[in-house]
Design an enzyme around this catalytic site. Structure first.
Site, PDB file in Angstrom:
ATOM      1  N   GLY A 192       1.877   2.666   5.913  1.00 49.80           N
ATOM      2  CA  GLY A 192       1.263   2.271   7.180  1.00 49.80           C
ATOM      3  C   GLY A 192       1.230   3.418   8.178  1.00 49.80           C
ATOM      4  N   ASP A 214      -2.035   1.322  -1.339  1.00 52.13           N
ATOM      5  CA  ASP A 214      -2.032  -0.118  -1.062  1.00 52.13           C
ATOM      6  C   ASP A 214      -0.626  -0.595  -1.405  1.00 52.13           C
ATOM      7  OD1 ASP A 214      -3.936  -3.003  -2.329  1.00 52.13           O
ATOM      8  OD2 ASP A 214      -2.052  -2.842  -1.205  1.00 52.13           O
ATOM      9  N   ARG A 272      -6.087   3.298   4.042  1.00 56.89           N
ATOM     10  CA  ARG A 272      -7.354   3.947   4.397  1.00 56.89           C
ATOM     11  C   ARG A 272      -7.053   5.382   4.821  1.00 56.89           C
ATOM     12  NH1 ARG A 272      -7.579   4.236  10.089  1.00 56.89           N
ATOM     13  NH2 ARG A 272      -5.905   3.035  11.085  1.00 56.89           N
ATOM     14  N   ASP A 278      -1.396   5.427   3.635  1.00 56.31           N
ATOM     15  CA  ASP A 278      -2.007   4.253   4.269  1.00 56.31           C
ATOM     16  C   ASP A 278      -3.109   3.745   3.342  1.00 56.31           C
ATOM     17  OD1 ASP A 278      -1.944   3.306   7.584  1.00 56.31           O
ATOM     18  OD2 ASP A 278      -3.441   2.427   6.234  1.00 56.31           O
ATOM     19  N   LEU A 315      -0.999   5.205   9.441  1.00 57.64           N
ATOM     20  CA  LEU A 315      -2.072   5.280  10.453  1.00 57.64           C
ATOM     21  C   LEU A 315      -1.984   4.133  11.456  1.00 57.64           C
ATOM     22  CD1 LEU A 315      -5.026   6.343   8.112  1.00 57.64           C
ATOM     23  CD2 LEU A 315      -3.979   7.737   9.911  1.00 57.64           C
ATOM     24  N   GLY A 316      -0.935   3.371  11.382  1.00 56.50           N
ATOM     25  CA  GLY A 316      -0.745   2.235  12.293  1.00 56.50           C
ATOM     26  C   GLY A 316      -0.173   2.676  13.627  1.00 56.50           C
ATOM     27  N   TYR A 341       4.212 -14.554  10.945  1.00 59.95           N
ATOM     28  CA  TYR A 341       4.805 -13.228  11.177  1.00 59.95           C
ATOM     29  C   TYR A 341       6.325 -13.353  11.299  1.00 59.95           C
ATOM     30  CZ  TYR A 341       5.499  -8.726  13.632  1.00 59.95           C
ATOM     31  OH  TYR A 341       5.903  -7.470  14.020  1.00 59.95           O
TER      32      TYR A 341
HETATM   33  C1  VAH Z   1       3.266  -7.992  17.724  1.00 59.06           C
HETATM   34  N1  VAH Z   1       3.592  -5.722  18.500  1.00 59.06           N
HETATM   35  O1  VAH Z   1       2.889  -8.259  18.873  1.00 59.06           O
HETATM   36  C2  VAH Z   1       4.056  -6.705  17.517  1.00 59.06           C
HETATM   37  C3  VAH Z   1       5.541  -6.928  17.723  1.00 59.06           C
HETATM   38  C4  VAH Z   1       7.305  -7.950  19.169  1.00 59.06           C
HETATM   39  C5  VAH Z   1       5.857  -7.740  18.943  1.00 59.06           C
HETATM   40  O2  VAH Z   1       6.158  -7.448  16.599  1.00 59.06           O
HETATM   41  O3  VAH Z   1       3.035  -8.689  16.760  1.00 59.06           O
END
Ligand code: VAH
Length: 316
Positions: free
Chosen positions: A8, A52, A36, A34, A10-11, A141
């Site tokens: 990651g 990937d 890409r 990354d 380029l993140g 998440y």
């Molecule tokens: C998000 N920037 O907003 C991330 C982070 C605590 C926030 O995990 O998903």
């Protein structure tokens, strides 16, 4: 930690982490990867490979090719994007993590991956959120982050992999605009303050979240990875934070530099709900005690630096 592979790269975090690691450990010792490519210093300033992270064979091939001793796994879908496509988020966030941990186990790598304040949920104490507390996140998440914390702990206790990680708050940076996060308002507001002099926030006033300036986040990663393992009572979920802020506070600080700046509000139901499920202010005392975590920037110094750096040219 001598030769580091970063996923990651380029993140939002990755792109600045590469620059810092190449300065600290030598450009040739930091392999950026990354899914890409891009016309970026990340690609041109040292070894770069397309990877990937859901492709285990490709990941192991690169680990062997470059003889790395450390992996920093940064590739992930952030909170808002993960809610748009939870199945993809599970596949990428967990599939990539398992591949990274397996590569670390097979090749005896030190391993870093970030968790997030997103690993907490509505039942978590919102103020002074402890290092060890209830974690029942209500987002994909958050489920990914709690699962990741437990999985990294498992690889440490079961296989002896030297896994380490922090729970990052919202991160604010001027190099790479973020994408798909809930805390992105705290980055966008600076860009818009300079571009248009106003900003419509998708997070409502009074919505407190932990935040940190990117330089402090990058230093935290290096400090944790270089820390004496004998002093670590925790491993993969250290609370780190620099400030607990809400949009009105950011606007007021910007106004000290741009008096005409105006903020308005149009809460986005999805991202507002995510933000409401997260703590207001977490406790970082374990990080301070176990590996000397210290944030240098507060809202005032971060705002001054962000605006000054962005004035030199807003990245598109
Ligand atoms: C998000 N920037 O907003 C991330 C982070 C605590 C926030 O995990 O998903």
């Amino acid at each position: 930690m001598k030769r580091i592979l970063v996923t990651g790269a380029l993140g939002q975090i990755g792109s600045e982490l590469i620059t810092k690691l190449r300065k600290e450990y030598g450009a040739d010792n930091v392999i950026a990867t990354d899914i890409r490519t891009a016309d970026s210093e990340v690609v041109h300033g040292g070894p770069f490979e397309i990877l990937d992270v859901t492709d285990a064979a490709q990941m192991n091939e690169l680990v062997s090719k470059y003889k790395v001793d450390t992996m920093m796994h940064m590739a992930a879908l952030l909170s808002a994007r993960a809610e748009e496509n939870p199945q993809l988020a599970w596949h990428l966030n967990m599939g990539g993590l398992v591949n990274g941990l397996e590569a670390a186990r097979e090749h005896h790598l030190q391993f870093f991956t970030p968790s997030s304040i997103g690993a907490f949920g509505p039942d978590t104490p919102k103020h002074g959120t402890p290092q060890d507390t209830i974690q029942r996140p209500t987002t994909m998440y958050g489920v990914n982050k709690v699962s990741g914390e437990l999985l990294c702990d498992y690889y440490f206790t079961r296989f002896g992999v030297d896994t380490r990680g922090v729970r990052f708050p919202g991160l604010i940076s001027y190099v790479t605009p973020p994408g798909g996060g809930t805390t992105d308002y705290a980055v966008e507001i600076y860009y818009e303050a300079l571009k248009t002099g106003k900003y419509t926030s998708y997070i409502d006033k009074g919505t407190y979240m932990d935040m940190m300036y990117m330089p402090d986040a990058l230093q935290a990663i290096v400090d944790l990875m270089e820390a004496d393992p004998a002093k670590l009572k925790h491993r993969n979920a250290f609370n780190v934070t620099a400030m607990s802020i809400e949009p009105e506070m950011v606007a007021a600080e910007i106004k000290k530099h741009i008096p005409s700046f105006e903020i308005s509000y149009q809460p986005d139901p999805v991202r507002q709900a995510i933000a409401d499920s997260w703590p207001d202010a977490i406790d970082a005392s374990a990080s301070k005690a176990e590996w000397g975590f210290k944030a240098e920037y507060d809202l005032a110094t971060m705002t001054a630096d962000m605006l000054q750096k962005l004035k030199t040219g807003i990245p598109q």
